[in-house]
Design an enzyme around this catalytic site. Structure first.
Site, PDB file in Angstrom:
ATOM      1  CD  GLU A 191     -51.792  44.791 -78.618  1.00  0.00           C
ATOM      2  OE1 GLU A 191     -52.988  44.662 -78.943  1.00  0.00           O
ATOM      3  OE2 GLU A 191     -51.416  45.627 -77.764  1.00  0.00           O
ATOM      4  CG  ASP A 222     -45.977  46.940 -77.942  1.00  0.00           C
ATOM      5  OD1 ASP A 222     -46.154  45.718 -77.895  1.00  0.00           O
ATOM      6  OD2 ASP A 222     -46.801  47.716 -78.467  1.00  0.00           O
TER       7      ASP A 222
HETATM    8 ZN   LIG Z   1     -52.097  44.472 -74.664  1.00  0.00          ZN
END
Ligand SMILES: [Zn+2]
Length: 407
Positions: free
Chosen positions: A160, A96
């Site tokens: 994340e 992501d």
């Molecule tokens: Zn990162």
């Protein structure tokens, strides 16, 4: 075949790795918190590339999330067997990205990566694309020319940027058995320009919210009001001074070496200038050295804020907004740190030093489980910024460092 052949292969694959990184970064992978549809489209391309490397084991751990059209946030673990099967070198990167922010600050389309002057530009090329591509191409170069000394695991995770609940946290909750105490765990998601810093420890992260209540009224009649902006201003200064006086400890292992206590967010109060506000809300962001107890920080805030509130006759409510205590750091003499330092020195000719940081990374999730994890990258430092870029030389160099750990 030895390491020189691997290095040669990595250099031959330079354009391929840039192409791969450009291709995956042309697909936005934003979580639902950022009005995105998740990581699936990008993940499929990444997975395709990993499958070409013929992993010995593929584990997919899709985390259910009904906020995205696919209903899941994908996570992939690909394992390549080595001569020594007793331990695994894990390299974890995330698929992501963060939003582009102000589009007008970009000189080109963030999702049409392009190379210019030795740099590759695009959203996600550094955070965390460079690491992802380097780990995939390190495996490819070793696969094609040599043999893995230990098992190598590529962990490619989602979510994340918004807390890892559907990413690494989910992976560790569903398959804690995958990671062992003898494994070498590397999370290349922060680093320095010279590549000379290995992050092994993090400060506590502590967000505290303060609500000051007084009495709202016309600005011409302060005698009938209790101005909470004035109270809050005194309070911020008093808390700031009290915390720095009470917790002056420094630890040069960290940068910066002291605990930091920053007043940051301030909720808006009245809409017009001629009204005295009757409620004010502000926040402190604290990054506290691990040896300090957060209960002592809260106690200091409480007593200081209360004495200011009493002085003005205001009410004060103090709430913990976010409390993330750091686990014990990774020991500086753990195998992952030592082997990584050797590889960095061999490839880049610098002597890396272990250090601590104020931010928190995914390594915290491993450390909370008692697993030694190191954070390292040689990067230019453009994560989350407009015109995010990487030096292609770093992509190639980091690929060599990862490959060095594999053989
Ligand atoms: Zn990162």
């Amino acid at each position: 075949m030895g390491f020189p052949e691997v290095v040669k292969r990595i250099e031959d694959l330079r354009d391929d790795s840039v192409q791969f990184l450009s291709r995956i970064c042309s697909i936005p992978a934003l979580g639902p918190e950022n009005a995105g549809i998740g990581e699936m489209a990008k993940y499929i391309v990444v997975k395709d590339e990993v499958l070409k490397l013929k992993p010995d084991e593929i584990i997919e751990l899709p985390a259910p999330d009904n906020r995205v059209p696919d209903g899941v946030r994908p996570n992939l673990l690909a394992i390549f067997n080595g001569r020594d099967r007793s331990r695994t070198l894990w390299i974890l990167s995330h698929v992501d990205v963060v939003p582009v922010g102000e589009l007008r600050l970009w000189d080109a389309d963030p999702f049409q990566p392009h190379v210019e002057g030795g740099y590759l530009y695009g959203r996600g090329v550094e955070d965390n694309g460079q690491a992802l591509a380097a780990s995939v191409f390190a495996v490819r170069a070793v696969r094609e020319t040599a043999e893995f000394a230990v098992n190598v695991g590529l962990a490619l995770v989602s979510d994340e940027e918004n807390g890892s609940l559907f990413g690494l946290d989910y992976v560790l909750r569903t398959r804690p058995d995958l990671f062992g105490p003898h494994d070498l765990i590397l999370a290349p998601d922060a680093g320095s320009k010279d590549g000379d810093v290995i992050e092994i420890s993090e400060k506590h992260l502590y967000h505290v919210k303060f609500t000051v209540s007084g009495k709202q009224g016309h600005a011409s009649r302060p005698d009938k009001c209790l101005n909470t902006l004035r109270v809050a201003s005194h309070m911020i200064v008093a808390i700031d001074e009290a915390l720095h006086r009470r917790f002056p400890d420094t630890d040069t292992f960290f940068s910066p070496p002291e605990s930091t206590f920053e007043p940051t967010k301030k909720d808006s109060n009245v809409q017009n200038v001629n009204t005295i506000p009757g409620e004010d809300v502000f926040y402190f962001d604290c990054r506290v050295l691990p040896q300090i107890d957060l209960a002592d920080v809260l106690a200091e805030m409480n007593s200081t804020a209360k004495s200011v509130a009493e002085r003005f006759g205001a009410q004060i409510r103090i709430e913990e907004f976010l409390r993330s205590e750091s686990p014990h750091g990774t020991p500086a003499d753990s195998p992952v740190v030592i082997e990584l330092a050797q590889a960095i020195q061999e490839i880049y000719g610098v002597q890396p030093r272990p250090c601590g940081i104020g931010g928190q990374t995914v390594a915290t999730f491993f450390r909370k489980k008692g697993l030694a994890a190191a954070v390292w990258e040689k990067i230019e430092g453009w994560a989350h910024a407009p015109n995010e870029r990487i030096l292609v030389d770093n992509l190639v160099g980091n690929t060599k460092v990862f490959a060095r750990l594999m053989i």
